[in-house]
Motif scaffolding. Structure first.
Motif, PDB file in Angstrom:
ATOM      1  N   ASN A 215       0.798  -1.236   0.000  1.00 25.44           N
ATOM      2  CA  ASN A 215       0.000   0.000   0.000  1.00 25.44           C
ATOM      3  C   ASN A 215       0.830   1.286   0.000  1.00 25.44           C
ATOM      4  OD1 ASN A 215      -2.517  -1.475   0.378  1.00 25.44           O
ATOM      5  ND2 ASN A 215      -1.952  -1.629   2.523  1.00 25.44           N
TER       6      ASN A 215
ATOM      7  N   ASN B  13      -6.332   8.492   2.564  1.00 26.43           N
ATOM      8  CA  ASN B  13      -5.761   7.313   1.893  1.00 26.43           C
ATOM      9  C   ASN B  13      -4.434   6.909   2.523  1.00 26.43           C
ATOM     10  OD1 ASN B  13      -7.907   7.080   0.185  1.00 26.43           O
ATOM     11  ND2 ASN B  13      -6.877   7.964  -1.585  1.00 26.43           N
TER      12      ASN B  13
ATOM     13  N   TYR C 151      -5.226   5.030   5.747  1.00 25.87           N
ATOM     14  CA  TYR C 151      -5.651   3.661   5.453  1.00 25.87           C
ATOM     15  C   TYR C 151      -4.485   2.822   4.919  1.00 25.87           C
ATOM     16  CZ  TYR C 151     -10.249   5.964   5.499  1.00 25.87           C
ATOM     17  OH  TYR C 151     -11.359   6.701   5.832  1.00 25.87           O
TER      18      TYR C 151
ATOM     19  N   TRP D 152      -5.526  -1.754   1.564  1.00 29.73           N
ATOM     20  CA  TRP D 152      -6.156  -0.708   2.362  1.00 29.73           C
ATOM     21  C   TRP D 152      -7.675  -0.701   2.237  1.00 29.73           C
ATOM     22  CZ3 TRP D 152      -9.001   3.210   0.180  1.00 29.73           C
ATOM     23  CH2 TRP D 152      -8.818   3.459  -1.189  1.00 29.73           C
ATOM     24  N   GLN D 153      -8.215  -1.183   1.100  1.00 29.65           N
ATOM     25  CA  GLN D 153      -9.669  -1.208   0.934  1.00 29.65           C
ATOM     26  C   GLN D 153     -10.327  -2.323   1.751  1.00 29.65           C
ATOM     27  OE1 GLN D 153      -9.908  -1.334  -3.365  1.00 29.65           O
ATOM     28  NE2 GLN D 153     -10.346   0.867  -3.437  1.00 29.65           N
ATOM     29  N   GLU D 154      -9.521  -3.242   2.286  1.00 28.07           N
ATOM     30  CA  GLU D 154     -10.053  -4.325   3.104  1.00 28.07           C
ATOM     31  C   GLU D 154     -10.242  -3.928   4.563  1.00 28.07           C
ATOM     32  OE1 GLU D 154      -7.515  -7.743   2.600  1.00 28.07           O
ATOM     33  OE2 GLU D 154      -7.660  -7.627   0.420  1.00 28.07           O
TER      34      GLU D 154
ATOM     35  N   ARG E  61     -11.982   2.035  10.064  1.00 29.84           N
ATOM     36  CA  ARG E  61     -11.766   3.333   9.388  1.00 29.84           C
ATOM     37  C   ARG E  61     -12.335   4.463  10.238  1.00 29.84           C
ATOM     38  NH1 ARG E  61     -12.484   2.849   2.862  1.00 29.84           N
ATOM     39  NH2 ARG E  61     -11.477   0.839   2.636  1.00 29.84           N
TER      40      ARG E  61
END
Length: 123
Positions: A10, A52, A55, A66-68, A74
């Motif tokens: 990431n 971003n 994360y 990071w989207q997980e 968050r």
């Protein structure tokens, strides 16, 4: 084994450079600081990190994309970052310069000498 922030999941080149500049060079450095503190070090250094980065750091530490990161986590990260940001001193803004105006000299106006004009001869 020590992993450079350049090689962490990431963390892109720009984020890795920011992290290095604030003294976070390895995964161990990042883990010791924690997600929010690492984010705040970047922010206090004068960079403009977005959520971003917050994360991405969390994902790097959890070894996931990071989207997980869950919505609940968050939310915790955002709340902690906002609380830390609220403690920062207010930014120092430089006052705006006064507007610049240009004055045109007409033929009927006597020209003022400048530093570059030749001095008048003395009699």
């Amino acid at each position: 084994m020590t992993t450079s922030t350049d090689k962490l999941r990431n963390i892109g080149p720009k984020s890795a450079a920011w992290l290095r500049q604030v003294g976070l060079r390895t995964r161990e450095d990042l883990a010791a600081a924690g997600t929010v503190e690492a984010f705040m070090r970047v922010k206090r250094a004068g960079f403009k990190p977005t959520l971003n980065l917050l994360y991405a750091i969390e994902g790097a530490l959890q070894d996931c994309h990071w989207q997980e990161i869950s919505e609940a986590r968050r939310g915790e990260l955002i709340a902690a970052a906002e609380a830390a940001i609220a403690l920062l001193p207010p930014p120092r803004y430089k006052p705006a310069a006064a507007p610049v105006t240009t004055t045109q000299m007409g033929e009927d106006t006597m020209a003022m000498p400048t530093l570059f004009d030749e001095p008048a001869e003395r009699e």
